[in-house]
Design a protein around this motif. Structure first.
Motif, PDB file in Angstrom:
ATOM      1  N   ALA A 111       0.830  -1.201   0.000  1.00 20.01           N
ATOM      2  CA  ALA A 111       0.000   0.000   0.000  1.00 20.01           C
ATOM      3  C   ALA A 111       0.863   1.250   0.000  1.00 20.01           C
ATOM      4  O   ALA A 111       2.015   1.239   0.427  1.00 20.01           O
ATOM      5  CB  ALA A 111      -0.933   0.012   1.207  1.00 20.01           C
ATOM      6  N   ARG A 112       0.235   2.335  -0.448  1.00 23.83           N
ATOM      7  CA  ARG A 112       0.856   3.661  -0.462  1.00 23.83           C
ATOM      8  C   ARG A 112      -0.006   4.602   0.369  1.00 23.83           C
ATOM      9  O   ARG A 112      -1.236   4.490   0.382  1.00 23.83           O
ATOM     10  CB  ARG A 112       0.952   4.158  -1.904  1.00 23.83           C
ATOM     11  N   ASP A 113       0.611   5.505   1.078  1.00 24.37           N
ATOM     12  CA  ASP A 113      -0.131   6.367   1.999  1.00 24.37           C
ATOM     13  C   ASP A 113      -1.073   7.332   1.277  1.00 24.37           C
ATOM     14  O   ASP A 113      -1.027   7.502   0.060  1.00 24.37           O
ATOM     15  CB  ASP A 113       0.820   7.129   2.920  1.00 24.37           C
ATOM     16  N   TYR A 114      -1.928   7.959   2.071  1.00 23.28           N
ATOM     17  CA  TYR A 114      -2.985   8.816   1.551  1.00 23.28           C
ATOM     18  C   TYR A 114      -2.432  10.009   0.769  1.00 23.28           C
ATOM     19  O   TYR A 114      -2.963  10.384  -0.270  1.00 23.28           O
ATOM     20  CB  TYR A 114      -3.855   9.313   2.711  1.00 23.28           C
ATOM     21  N   SER A 115      -1.352  10.602   1.251  1.00 20.63           N
ATOM     22  CA  SER A 115      -0.799  11.795   0.595  1.00 20.63           C
ATOM     23  C   SER A 115       0.129  11.468  -0.564  1.00 20.63           C
ATOM     24  O   SER A 115       0.468  12.346  -1.358  1.00 20.63           O
ATOM     25  CB  SER A 115      -0.038  12.644   1.622  1.00 20.63           C
ATOM     26  N   GLY A 116       0.557  10.215  -0.662  1.00 20.91           N
ATOM     27  CA  GLY A 116       1.451   9.823  -1.746  1.00 20.91           C
ATOM     28  C   GLY A 116       2.879  10.270  -1.538  1.00 20.91           C
ATOM     29  O   GLY A 116       3.639  10.404  -2.499  1.00 20.91           O
ATOM     30  N   THR A 117       3.265  10.498  -0.283  1.00 19.33           N
ATOM     31  CA  THR A 117       4.625  10.954   0.029  1.00 19.33           C
ATOM     32  C   THR A 117       5.674   9.970  -0.459  1.00 19.33           C
ATOM     33  O   THR A 117       6.714  10.360  -0.993  1.00 19.33           O
ATOM     34  CB  THR A 117       4.780  11.164   1.545  1.00 19.33           C
ATOM     35  N   ARG A 118       5.409   8.681  -0.277  1.00 20.07           N
ATOM     36  CA  ARG A 118       6.343   7.640  -0.694  1.00 20.07           C
ATOM     37  C   ARG A 118       5.736   6.856  -1.855  1.00 20.07           C
ATOM     38  O   ARG A 118       4.664   6.270  -1.718  1.00 20.07           O
ATOM     39  CB  ARG A 118       6.646   6.711   0.483  1.00 20.07           C
ATOM     40  N   PRO A 119       6.401   6.828  -3.005  1.00 18.33           N
ATOM     41  CA  PRO A 119       5.843   6.160  -4.184  1.00 18.33           C
ATOM     42  C   PRO A 119       6.120   4.656  -4.200  1.00 18.33           C
ATOM     43  O   PRO A 119       6.989   4.157  -3.480  1.00 18.33           O
ATOM     44  CB  PRO A 119       6.575   6.846  -5.342  1.00 18.33           C
ATOM     45  N   ILE A 120       5.364   3.953  -5.021  1.00 13.81           N
ATOM     46  CA  ILE A 120       5.656   2.555  -5.352  1.00 13.81           C
ATOM     47  C   ILE A 120       5.471   2.420  -6.860  1.00 13.81           C
ATOM     48  O   ILE A 120       4.361   2.545  -7.380  1.00 13.81           O
ATOM     49  CB  ILE A 120       4.724   1.556  -4.639  1.00 13.81           C
ATOM     50  N   TYR A 121       6.570   2.168  -7.579  1.00 13.36           N
ATOM     51  CA  TYR A 121       6.532   1.918  -9.010  1.00 13.36           C
ATOM     52  C   TYR A 121       6.632   0.409  -9.252  1.00 13.36           C
ATOM     53  O   TYR A 121       7.315  -0.290  -8.506  1.00 13.36           O
ATOM     54  CB  TYR A 121       7.691   2.622  -9.715  1.00 13.36           C
ATOM     55  N   TYR A 122       5.985  -0.061 -10.326  1.00 10.05           N
ATOM     56  CA  TYR A 122       6.078  -1.491 -10.599  1.00 10.05           C
ATOM     57  C   TYR A 122       5.949  -1.795 -12.094  1.00 10.05           C
ATOM     58  O   TYR A 122       5.409  -1.002 -12.867  1.00 10.05           O
ATOM     59  CB  TYR A 122       5.022  -2.272  -9.806  1.00 10.05           C
ATOM     60  N   PHE A 123       6.475  -2.945 -12.446  1.00  5.96           N
ATOM     61  CA  PHE A 123       6.368  -3.490 -13.803  1.00  5.96           C
ATOM     62  C   PHE A 123       5.907  -4.932 -13.677  1.00  5.96           C
ATOM     63  O   PHE A 123       6.343  -5.651 -12.769  1.00  5.96           O
ATOM     64  CB  PHE A 123       7.727  -3.445 -14.518  1.00  5.96           C
ATOM     65  N   HIS A 124       5.057  -5.364 -14.583  1.00  3.21           N
ATOM     66  CA  HIS A 124       4.696  -6.787 -14.583  1.00  3.21           C
ATOM     67  C   HIS A 124       4.398  -7.259 -16.002  1.00  3.21           C
ATOM     68  O   HIS A 124       3.943  -6.497 -16.860  1.00  3.21           O
ATOM     69  CB  HIS A 124       3.492  -7.057 -13.661  1.00  3.21           C
ATOM     70  N   ASP A 125       4.707  -8.509 -16.230  1.00  2.00           N
ATOM     71  CA  ASP A 125       4.342  -9.191 -17.463  1.00  2.00           C
ATOM     72  C   ASP A 125       3.863 -10.593 -17.078  1.00  2.00           C
ATOM     73  O   ASP A 125       3.504 -10.821 -15.920  1.00  2.00           O
ATOM     74  CB  ASP A 125       5.505  -9.204 -18.468  1.00  2.00           C
ATOM     75  N   GLN A 126       3.879 -11.531 -17.989  1.00  6.05           N
ATOM     76  CA  GLN A 126       3.363 -12.863 -17.696  1.00  6.05           C
ATOM     77  C   GLN A 126       4.268 -13.657 -16.758  1.00  6.05           C
ATOM     78  O   GLN A 126       3.825 -14.648 -16.157  1.00  6.05           O
ATOM     79  CB  GLN A 126       3.157 -13.651 -18.993  1.00  6.05           C
ATOM     80  N   LYS A 127       5.516 -13.241 -16.590  1.00  6.22           N
ATOM     81  CA  LYS A 127       6.467 -14.000 -15.786  1.00  6.22           C
ATOM     82  C   LYS A 127       6.938 -13.265 -14.539  1.00  6.22           C
ATOM     83  O   LYS A 127       7.334 -13.907 -13.563  1.00  6.22           O
ATOM     84  CB  LYS A 127       7.684 -14.376 -16.630  1.00  6.22           C
ATOM     85  N   PHE A 160       6.925  -9.784 -11.679  1.00  2.00           N
ATOM     86  CA  PHE A 160       6.422  -8.558 -11.061  1.00  2.00           C
ATOM     87  C   PHE A 160       7.594  -7.963 -10.302  1.00  2.00           C
ATOM     88  O   PHE A 160       8.191  -8.624  -9.449  1.00  2.00           O
ATOM     89  CB  PHE A 160       5.275  -8.846 -10.092  1.00  2.00           C
ATOM     90  N   ALA A 161       7.945  -6.732 -10.621  1.00  2.00           N
ATOM     91  CA  ALA A 161       9.067  -6.066  -9.953  1.00  2.00           C
ATOM     92  C   ALA A 161       8.607  -4.694  -9.479  1.00  2.00           C
ATOM     93  O   ALA A 161       7.847  -4.009 -10.178  1.00  2.00           O
ATOM     94  CB  ALA A 161      10.257  -5.919 -10.903  1.00  2.00           C
ATOM     95  N   PHE A 162       9.054  -4.293  -8.294  1.00  2.00           N
ATOM     96  CA  PHE A 162       8.635  -3.005  -7.756  1.00  2.00           C
ATOM     97  C   PHE A 162       9.806  -2.294  -7.095  1.00  2.00           C
ATOM     98  O   PHE A 162      10.801  -2.898  -6.716  1.00  2.00           O
ATOM     99  CB  PHE A 162       7.501  -3.192  -6.737  1.00  2.00           C
ATOM    100  N   CYS A 163       9.646  -0.984  -6.945  1.00  2.00           N
ATOM    101  CA  CYS A 163      10.649  -0.182  -6.253  1.00  2.00           C
ATOM    102  C   CYS A 163      10.055   1.190  -5.963  1.00  2.00           C
ATOM    103  O   CYS A 163       9.132   1.626  -6.661  1.00  2.00           O
ATOM    104  CB  CYS A 163      11.910  -0.039  -7.111  1.00  2.00           C
ATOM    105  N   THR A 164      10.564   1.853  -4.957  1.00  2.00           N
ATOM    106  CA  THR A 164      10.135   3.224  -4.690  1.00  2.00           C
ATOM    107  C   THR A 164      10.889   4.228  -5.564  1.00  2.00           C
ATOM    108  O   THR A 164      10.653   5.436  -5.466  1.00  2.00           O
ATOM    109  CB  THR A 164      10.340   3.571  -3.198  1.00  2.00           C
ATOM    110  N   LEU A 165      11.780   3.744  -6.403  1.00  8.11           N
ATOM    111  CA  LEU A 165      12.476   4.553  -7.405  1.00  8.11           C
ATOM    112  C   LEU A 165      12.321   3.869  -8.758  1.00  8.11           C
ATOM    113  O   LEU A 165      12.251   2.636  -8.834  1.00  8.11           O
ATOM    114  CB  LEU A 165      13.960   4.689  -7.070  1.00  8.11           C
TER     115      LEU A 165
END
Length: 234
Positions: A141-157, A159-164
């Protein structure tokens, strides 16, 4: 000087092990920033890592009310929880343990009680991802104000995420095509001056961000993003 907190992770949908070089390049990219600590955790097809903030993983014991059956849980988090005392009371945490309990541990205990409703009870700045070994599910989850981001990529194989974004761009399986719609919206804007950019889109077509006050659940190859509202205790 304030250090940058960042979280990263990879989840392989095909149950294959996360490749060591993929872990290495993501964690190495974060070394450019000042950090207090760097930790990583892996179990075959799931990897979690963090810089600056603590990450914990544990086999959860059945010693709290309303908890699930014992299972492996792990969390990586960049958080500043503002309502710790309220959570302590709601979770009936022993007063002697409260001072030493980290935010990430507190969130994990709250997840045991409220499951995916957990973010509704959190106040503060936060971005976190929890691996639920019993459900074979990644939840965050990401907070209400969006202070800290979560970026992600996914395909069929994968799922990768990072705050940068940059660590994601270094992964060979990530599509790095530019998002022409995002670029056009950014430079042209809307005629009435309002912000027309989709809050989940980024400059890269296939790198998405979790919008503020949203959760993300990844299970069986499916990615679900859902808005949450805060619980008001009257």
């Amino acid at each position: 000087m304030i250090s940058l907190g960042a979280i990263v992770g990879i989840y392989q949908f095909n149950n294959e092990s996360v490749q060591g070089n993929h872990i290495y390049i993501m964690m190495k990219e974060l070394q450019k920033f000042l950090v207090d600590d760097a930790v990583l955790w892996q179990q075959k097809n799931i990897f979690l890592g963090c810089h600056s903030t603590r990450m914990i993983c544990e086999s959860v014991e059945e010693d709290l009310p309303n908890c699930y059956n014992a299972r492996l849980l792990a969390i990586t988090a960049d958080t500043e929880v503002a309502n710790r005392n309220e959570l302590f009371d709601s979770l009936e945490i022993n007063r002697l343990k409260r001072a030493s309990l980290r935010d990430s541990e507190l969130i994990l205990l709250a997840y045991q009680k409220w499951g995916e409703e957990l973010p509704r009870y959190l106040v503060g700045d936060f971005a976190f991802m929890i691996w639920d070994g019993k459900e074979q599910k990644l939840f965050g989850a990401r907070d209400y104000s969006g202070t800290r981001p979560i970026y992600y990529f996914h395909d069929q194989k994968h799922f990768a995420f990072c705050t940068l974004i940059q660590p994601l761009l270094l992964l060979p399986f990530v599509d790095k095509s530019f998002n022409e719609v995002w670029i056009a919206d950014f430079f042209l804007g809307s005629p009435d001056g309002s912000d027309s950019i989709n809050p989940s889109s980024t400059i890269y077509k296939n790198i998405i961000q979790v919008p503020p006050s949203h959760t993300i659940s990844v299970c069986d190859g499916l990615v679900k993003v859902k808005k949450y509202s805060h619980f008001i205790n009257r």
